[in-house]
Scaffold this motif. Structure first.
Motif, mmCIF file in Angstrom:
data_model
loop_
_atom_site.group_PDB
_atom_site.id
_atom_site.type_symbol
_atom_site.label_atom_id
_atom_site.label_comp_id
_atom_site.label_asym_id
_atom_site.label_seq_id
_atom_site.Cartn_x
_atom_site.Cartn_y
_atom_site.Cartn_z
ATOM 1 N N THR A 113 -1.479 14.702 -2.000
ATOM 2 C CA THR A 113 -2.665 13.875 -1.039
ATOM 3 C C THR A 113 -2.012 12.512 -1.072
ATOM 4 O O THR A 113 -2.382 11.651 -0.249
ATOM 5 C CB THR A 113 -3.984 14.199 -2.034
ATOM 6 O OG1 THR A 113 -4.358 15.356 -1.880
ATOM 7 C CG2 THR A 113 -5.009 13.021 -1.609
ATOM 8 N N ALA A 114 -1.320 11.992 -2.215
ATOM 9 C CA ALA A 114 -1.016 10.535 -2.246
ATOM 10 C C ALA A 114 0.169 10.397 -0.936
ATOM 11 O O ALA A 114 0.251 9.163 -0.499
ATOM 12 C CB ALA A 114 -0.113 10.499 -3.651
ATOM 13 N N ALA A 168 0.811 -1.303 0.110
ATOM 14 C CA ALA A 168 0.042 0.101 -0.108
ATOM 15 C C ALA A 168 0.827 1.110 -0.097
ATOM 16 O O ALA A 168 0.624 2.017 -0.345
ATOM 17 C CB ALA A 168 -0.938 -0.084 1.166
ATOM 18 N N HIS A 169 1.938 1.245 0.428
ATOM 19 C CA HIS A 169 2.976 2.271 0.823
ATOM 20 C C HIS A 169 3.526 2.693 -0.648
ATOM 21 O O HIS A 169 3.601 3.675 -1.183
ATOM 22 C CB HIS A 169 3.784 2.129 1.768
ATOM 23 C CG HIS A 169 3.348 2.004 3.282
ATOM 24 N ND1 HIS A 169 4.243 1.832 4.325
ATOM 25 C CD2 HIS A 169 2.073 2.599 3.568
ATOM 26 C CE1 HIS A 169 3.253 1.933 5.506
ATOM 27 N NE2 HIS A 169 2.135 2.305 4.867
ATOM 28 N N SER A 179 2.343 1.706 -3.313
ATOM 29 C CA SER A 179 1.168 2.178 -4.419
ATOM 30 C C SER A 179 0.892 3.564 -4.209
ATOM 31 O O SER A 179 0.723 4.496 -5.156
ATOM 32 C CB SER A 179 -0.132 1.301 -3.934
ATOM 33 O OG SER A 179 -1.082 1.880 -4.845
ATOM 34 N N ALA A 180 0.883 4.256 -2.921
ATOM 35 C CA ALA A 180 0.895 5.516 -2.773
ATOM 36 C C ALA A 180 1.974 6.451 -3.594
ATOM 37 O O ALA A 180 1.730 7.407 -3.717
ATOM 38 C CB ALA A 180 0.818 5.932 -1.152
ATOM 39 N N GLN A 227 1.431 6.661 -6.991
ATOM 40 C CA GLN A 227 0.447 7.469 -7.269
ATOM 41 C C GLN A 227 1.042 8.973 -7.340
ATOM 42 O O GLN A 227 0.796 9.875 -8.060
ATOM 43 C CB GLN A 227 -0.637 7.583 -6.318
ATOM 44 C CG GLN A 227 -1.565 6.434 -6.368
ATOM 45 C CD GLN A 227 -2.613 6.246 -5.086
ATOM 46 O OE1 GLN A 227 -3.070 7.201 -4.656
ATOM 47 N NE2 GLN A 227 -2.850 5.080 -4.603
ATOM 48 N N TYR A 228 1.863 9.143 -6.135
ATOM 49 C CA TYR A 228 2.652 10.615 -6.296
ATOM 50 C C TYR A 228 3.495 10.579 -7.604
ATOM 51 O O TYR A 228 3.482 11.829 -8.108
ATOM 52 C CB TYR A 228 3.427 10.424 -4.976
ATOM 53 C CG TYR A 228 4.542 11.403 -4.974
ATOM 54 C CD1 TYR A 228 4.385 12.824 -4.565
ATOM 55 C CD2 TYR A 228 5.909 11.086 -5.524
ATOM 56 C CE1 TYR A 228 5.537 13.742 -4.754
ATOM 57 C CE2 TYR A 228 7.083 12.002 -5.495
ATOM 58 C CZ TYR A 228 6.756 13.220 -5.086
ATOM 59 O OH TYR A 228 7.904 14.155 -5.318
ATOM 60 N N THR A 282 7.915 12.793 4.542
ATOM 61 C CA THR A 282 7.927 13.133 3.301
ATOM 62 C C THR A 282 8.253 14.220 2.595
ATOM 63 O O THR A 282 8.154 14.964 1.511
ATOM 64 C CB THR A 282 6.302 12.799 2.536
ATOM 65 O OG1 THR A 282 5.458 13.564 3.034
ATOM 66 C CG2 THR A 282 6.050 11.302 2.647
ATOM 67 N N ASP A 301 0.316 11.779 1.796
ATOM 68 C CA ASP A 301 -0.401 12.062 3.187
ATOM 69 C C ASP A 301 -0.773 10.187 3.643
ATOM 70 O O ASP A 301 -1.198 10.346 4.643
ATOM 71 C CB ASP A 301 -1.558 12.741 2.871
ATOM 72 C CG ASP A 301 -1.643 14.428 2.638
ATOM 73 O OD1 ASP A 301 -0.313 14.841 3.370
ATOM 74 O OD2 ASP A 301 -2.440 15.056 2.364
ATOM 75 N N GLN A 302 -0.819 9.574 2.574
ATOM 76 C CA GLN A 302 -1.021 8.234 2.968
ATOM 77 C C GLN A 302 0.195 7.643 3.755
ATOM 78 O O GLN A 302 0.132 6.290 4.140
ATOM 79 C CB GLN A 302 -1.479 7.432 1.721
ATOM 80 C CG GLN A 302 -2.733 7.951 1.028
ATOM 81 C CD GLN A 302 -2.949 7.291 -0.385
ATOM 82 O OE1 GLN A 302 -3.259 5.917 -0.343
ATOM 83 N NE2 GLN A 302 -3.064 7.991 -1.463
ATOM 84 N N LEU A 303 1.062 8.126 3.660
ATOM 85 C CA LEU A 303 2.445 7.344 4.030
ATOM 86 C C LEU A 303 2.900 7.876 5.372
ATOM 87 O O LEU A 303 2.879 9.077 5.848
ATOM 88 C CB LEU A 303 3.568 7.801 3.036
ATOM 89 C CG LEU A 303 3.376 7.518 1.553
ATOM 90 C CD1 LEU A 303 4.510 7.974 0.721
ATOM 91 C CD2 LEU A 303 3.536 5.889 1.496
#
Length: 295
Positions: free
Chosen positions: A271-272, A202-203, A205-206, A209-210, A280, A274-276
């Motif tokens: 936003t991408a 999932a990380h 994937s984020a 996306q970034y 960052t 922010d999932q980590l």
């Protein structure tokens, strides 16, 4: 902070590449010099930065990331050498200096690009890696191969050539640049993510996306700068895309619309991130740097 980090990684990867060329056996002096010239001509090393920034954020050692950063820059250098050829974009300046086919000759430029592509995969296949990263070596090679070939950079360049002189729709232009520019930027982040073992899918994937948002923002801003910056800032002739009758984001959206698109992509990239659950800050700063170039 961004310029300091960019400078640090630029110096680091330049040293890795210069040392690599210095240690290569001399099969042909002119070809080796053209490879060195085309790779060390200049540039901010944005793609190696993304390898290092992503990997170190996740806890990787810089030394383990060196061959990954050098490999992605070899692919980028090869692509620029070939893009500048008379049969492609026919450019005489790159980073303010004569392009490789001007400084040497067309045949040597073709071979230099070919050799740099091979060198990138040698680096990924043969460079020593920490033992815990060995199971990911094939994934590293696959990521760079996918990004640089038919389903990535080369495919995007083919679409670009085919669409020159024609008006294409926004979705087609977006796809073109997702492949031509964005795929290698995505690969740089992906390679950095392989600098540590067992990353949460999932990380990763984020992070991807970034990378996709930043890669497209990079091209939108390039299109804007082709109109607003001068030749000294660009390192190539100002208005070259316009002169070549290429479709660009400002041509389809207007200059203000292109700037709005870059801002939207920037916010999507944040936003991408922010999932980590990591610091960052460097990746955020890079996204901001991309859309503020030339301002």
């Amino acid at each position: 902070m961004m310029h300091q980090a960019l400078g640090h990684y630029q110096t680091r990867v330049n040293g890795v590449l210069a040392d690599l060329f210095a240690k290569m056996p001399v099969t042909d002096t002119r070809l080796l010099e053209a490879m060195r010239y085309g790779t060390l001509l200049g540039g901010k090393r944005a793609r190696p930065f993304l390898v290092y920034a992503t990997g170190t954020m996740l806890g990787a050692d810089e030394a383990a990331l060196d061959p990954l950063a050098a490999a992605v820059e070899c692919i980028h250098a090869y692509s620029l050498i070939h893009d500048d050829l008379p049969a492609m974009d026919d450019d005489h300046l790159r980073r303010g200096q004569p392009t490789v086919h001007i400084a040497f000759d067309e045949a040597t430029a073709i071979l230099a690009g070919d050799a740099l592509q091979g060198l990138a995969y040698e680096l990924l296949a043969e460079s020593p890696l920490p033992a815990e990263l060995e199971p990911q070596r094939i994934a590293m090679i696959r990521a760079l191969a996918r990004a640089s070939g038919y389903n990535g950079m080369c495919g995007g360049q083919a679409i670009d050539l085919a669409s020159t002189g024609q008006r294409i729709e926004l979705d087609q232009l977006t796809q073109l640049h997702r492949l031509k520019t964005g795929a290698l930027i995505r690969a740089a982040v992906e390679l950095g993510s392989y600098g540590v073992p067992n990353l949460d899918p999932a990380h990763r994937s984020a992070l991807l996306q970034y990378a996709e948002k930043v890669g497209l923002a990079f091209q939108v801003q390039d299109d804007i700068l082709d109109i607003t910056a001068d030749t000294d800032q660009l390192g190539k002739p100002q208005g070259s895309d316009l002169a070549a009758d290429k479709s660009t984001f400002p041509a389809l959206l207007g200059l203000d619309g292109a700037r709005d698109a870059a801002q939207t992509l920037y916010q999507d990239a944040l936003t991408a991130l922010d999932q980590l659950p990591y610091n960052t800050e460097q990746l955020q700063a890079f996204a901001r740097y991309i859309i503020e170039r030339g301002q």
